[in-house]
Design an enzyme around this catalytic site. Structure first.
Site, PDB file in Angstrom:
ATOM      1  N   ARG A  13      26.702  15.335  38.813  1.00 32.82           N
ATOM      2  CA  ARG A  13      27.194  16.673  39.208  1.00 32.82           C
ATOM      3  C   ARG A  13      26.952  16.924  40.698  1.00 32.82           C
ATOM      4  O   ARG A  13      27.721  17.619  41.352  1.00 32.82           O
ATOM      5  CB  ARG A  13      26.551  17.768  38.354  1.00 32.82           C
ATOM      6  N   SER A  40      24.399  25.082  38.598  1.00 32.91           N
ATOM      7  CA  SER A  40      24.507  23.931  37.696  1.00 32.91           C
ATOM      8  C   SER A  40      25.596  22.964  38.122  1.00 32.91           C
ATOM      9  O   SER A  40      25.498  21.771  37.907  1.00 32.91           O
ATOM     10  CB  SER A  40      24.809  24.410  36.275  1.00 32.91           C
ATOM     11  N   GLU A  61      35.959  31.983  30.876  1.00 29.29           N
ATOM     12  CA  GLU A  61      36.587  30.701  31.193  1.00 29.29           C
ATOM     13  C   GLU A  61      38.099  30.716  30.990  1.00 29.29           C
ATOM     14  O   GLU A  61      38.840  30.060  31.730  1.00 29.29           O
ATOM     15  CB  GLU A  61      35.959  29.585  30.352  1.00 29.29           C
ATOM     16  N   PHE A  86      32.826  24.244  27.857  1.00 28.21           N
ATOM     17  CA  PHE A  86      33.583  25.461  28.196  1.00 28.21           C
ATOM     18  C   PHE A  86      34.809  25.150  29.054  1.00 28.21           C
ATOM     19  O   PHE A  86      35.650  26.019  29.287  1.00 28.21           O
ATOM     20  CB  PHE A  86      32.664  26.463  28.897  1.00 28.21           C
ATOM     21  N   HIS A 112      27.747  18.476  32.669  1.00 29.29           N
ATOM     22  CA  HIS A 112      26.923  18.537  31.464  1.00 29.29           C
ATOM     23  C   HIS A 112      27.665  18.007  30.243  1.00 29.29           C
ATOM     24  O   HIS A 112      27.531  18.521  29.137  1.00 29.29           O
ATOM     25  CB  HIS A 112      26.444  19.971  31.220  1.00 29.29           C
ATOM     26  N   ASP A 120      19.392  21.696  25.522  1.00 33.66           N
ATOM     27  CA  ASP A 120      20.195  22.837  25.076  1.00 33.66           C
ATOM     28  C   ASP A 120      20.826  22.599  23.701  1.00 33.66           C
ATOM     29  O   ASP A 120      21.214  23.536  23.008  1.00 33.66           O
ATOM     30  CB  ASP A 120      21.301  23.162  26.090  1.00 33.66           C
ATOM     31  N   ARG A 170      24.676  15.902  33.793  1.00 33.40           N
ATOM     32  CA  ARG A 170      23.516  16.624  34.297  1.00 33.40           C
ATOM     33  C   ARG A 170      22.361  15.730  34.751  1.00 33.40           C
ATOM     34  O   ARG A 170      21.732  16.018  35.768  1.00 33.40           O
ATOM     35  CB  ARG A 170      23.032  17.569  33.203  1.00 33.40           C
TER      36      ARG A 170
END
Lengths: 317, 281
Positions: A13, A40, A61, A86, A112, A120, A170
């Site tokens: 990322r 992020s 989104e 998303f 991610h 998560d 990530r």
């Protein structure tokens, strides 16, 4: 056997963020949108340097995808940023109608992705996004393997006319491809030449494939390792050429084996050169909480799993 | 002042086009199309500043987005009669190999269309994005969009409506076709939406109401007023009260003709009520 050196682990990322920063300086038509995940997605620099070209859309989104589609009308090149889940499943119909069917020059940049999001858990660990995106007519699907390649891919997709799904992750992973490389969409990269088996890997699994090749070499098995950073359009020719030499193949990806890279490869082989294939991928399951390393081990997505798959496929030759 | 008689004649012709298009293929959406005929005629002939020809980027001109894509018959008729493509092409509506798909698309390169629509609720976001690009390009022209009232039941609209005010997108005029009908019945029966004006105002928009949404003069007056409210830091919404099926008596005041084509006899009645003015395609 050619070997590769990790020049210092970094997250892919951050490669995206660096690429976007570069684009900010070089291409005034590039605009960026983010759904409340600037940190992020590593979009902070672009936002700070080009506030007029940065759009914080909030946790919305669907609106972000529509805005991006609209922004192309007048010549802008929008890069949307949020988590892979998303970026795809949540907004599939918006991408389908407003972007893909409308042939809009939107770059959907998704961080991610996969299990390596980690703690998560499954709500955020999408393992279906490659399948969702590759099914859309006209959509280019790219999953680069390390920081340097993600940066290069980010820069390259701005020059490509048409919708693109750029997938990255990530965790800090080995950074081993050349700095300032030229990224050619759709062109497979041969990392190691080999004769006994082809290992075709994408994203985080490319480094694992290199590690697996080392282990296999110690066992006297010559593995050819190919980095498939572009899942669509797939480099059919490189795949067919390699299996013509090796006679069997293992595909490796951080994604469900339904709908992922492996299935695309199976289609190419079934219609051109039927070849024994094993899949290193999740097996129609959701993920769970855990460290990236634990998850990759539990779900069979590391170098050991690749070695095992190679041993299995060799017996089927 | 514009010659509204000419616009009224054009509207009658557009109604004929709509009826004949959906009748020929026994499919399509005449109700909402007829209800918005005056609006489209006014928009394309008097309200919007348009360049000659069609360019996807729409730089230096006003740009329109249709969000409720099922009313494609009125869109196609007015685009054709505004010079975007040959009027004869209306003959191909919904036929195989046509550029006039059931719902509008850019996929077949039909001049005048800049986004695919049909799956509802997406056009507001697209229109806002285009509006923001206009600002980035220092292009002072406006974005216009049209949405069905039932379409407001889609949640994406409210994301977009919230975004527009929060980001001072004041170069857009989004019109809501308030005909009070949707496929399964009246909007109040299907999912009551309460006070739409109060909702837009609560979300920070300027609202202009056109209570006679099938009257060319009222539309022109209302849209001029809406235009005067742009550039003042707030997005502008026009609530256009129309009658679904307007101009064909048996199609009016009901949801029954939302997505149903007339038979031969019904077509004849509808055409009789709307005599040819500018020539059929």
């Amino acid at each position: 056997m050619k070997t590769y050196t990790n020049t210092g682990s970094k997250d892919t990322r951050s490669g995206f963020g660096a690429g976007l920063t570069e684009l900010g300086k070089t291409n005034e038509n590039v605009v960026a949108l983010c759904a409340d995940l600037i940190g992020s997605l590593k979009m902070d620099d672009f936002k700070a340097n080009h506030p007029e070209r940065f759009f914080q859309v909030g946790i919305a989104e669907a609106n972000m995808i529509g805005l991006a589609a609209g922004m192309t009308i007048g010549g802008k090149i929008p890069f949307t940023g949020t988590f892979a889940n998303f970026s795809t499943g949540r907004v599939y119909d918006q991408i389908r109608q407003s972007v893909a069917y409308s042939d809009k020059n939107v770059k959907i940049c998704a961080s991610h992705a996969g299990l390596t999001l980690g703690e998560d858990g499954a709500t955020h660990q999408i393992l279906e996004d490659i399948g969702l995106m590759k099914m859309l007519p006209g959509m280019t699907v790219i999953n680069p393997c390390d920081y340097n390649q993600t940066k290069a891919a980010t820069i390259a997709i701005a020059e490509h006319r048409g919708p693109v799904y750029l997938r990255f992750g990530r965790p800090k992973v080995a950074n081993f491809t050349p700095e300032n490389q030229t990224f050619e969409i759709g062109k497979a990269i041969h990392l190691i030449e080999g004769t006994d088996v082809t290992i075709l890997a994408t994203g985080h699994l490319v480094w694992e494939a290199l590690e697996a090749a080392k282990t296999l070499s110690e066992k006297g098995i010559s593995a050819e390792v190919i980095n498939i950073h572009t899942i669509k359009p797939l480099d059919d020719e490189a795949i067919i050429k390699s299996v013509t030499k090796t006679g069997c193949i293992v595909t490796a990806e951080e994604h469900n084996f339904l709908g992922g890279l492996g299935e695309s490869v199976a289609r190419v082989l079934a219609t051109n050169k039927p070849t024994p294939q094993e899949f290193v991928a999740t097996k129609d399951t959701f993920g769970e909480s855990g460290t990236p390393k634990q998850l990759m081990e539990k779900y069979g997505l590391n170098s050991q799993a690749i070695v095992k798959a190679v041993e299995t496929v060799l017996k089927r030759k | 002042m514009p010659n509204t008689q000419q616009l009224k004649d054009l509207t009658t012709q557009v109604r004929r086009d709509i009826l004949r298009m959906v009748h020929k293929v026994n499919s399509g959406h005449p109700g909402g199309s007829l209800g918005c005929a005056e609006f489209f005629v006014a928009l394309y002939n008097e309200i919007m500043e348009r360049n000659n020809g069609f360019d996807m980027d729409g730089i230096g001109e006003d740009v329109f987005f249709l969000s409720n894509g099922h009313i494609s018959p009125v869109y196609y008729s007015v685009l054709a009669r505004s010079g975007y493509f040959p009027i004869d092409e209306l003959n191909t509506f919904r036929l195989i190999n046509s550029r006039l798909q059931g719902h509008p698309t850019t996929h077949e390169n039909l001049p005048g269309v800049r986004i695919a629509s049909g799956s509802l609720g997406q056009g507001m976001s697209v229109a806002l994005g285009a509006a923001q690009t206009k600002k980035l390009n220092n292009d002072s022209h406006l974005i216009y969009s049209l949405h069905g009232d039932g379409e407001l039941q889609e949640g994406q609209n409210w994301e977009a409506i919230m975004y527009a005010a929060g980001n001072n997108v004041d170069n857009i005029i989004a019109t809501i076709d308030l005909n009070g009908q949707q496929i399964d019945g009246s909007t109040d029966d299907v999912l009551p939406m309460g006070n739409i004006k109060a909702k837009f105002e609560a979300f920070g928009w300027t609202v202009v109401e056109i209570n006679e949404g099938n009257d060319i003069d009222a539309i022109l007056k209302g849209m001029v007023e809406a235009k005067s409210k742009t550039g003042k830091g707030k997005p502008v919404c026009v609530l256009l009260k129309t009658v679904m099926g307007n101009g064909v008596d048996f199609m009016m005041y009901t949801h029954a003709w939302h997505g149903k084509a007339p038979n031969d006899e019904q077509l004849a009645i509808g055409l009789k009520q709307n005599p040819e003015t500018l020539g059929d395609y």
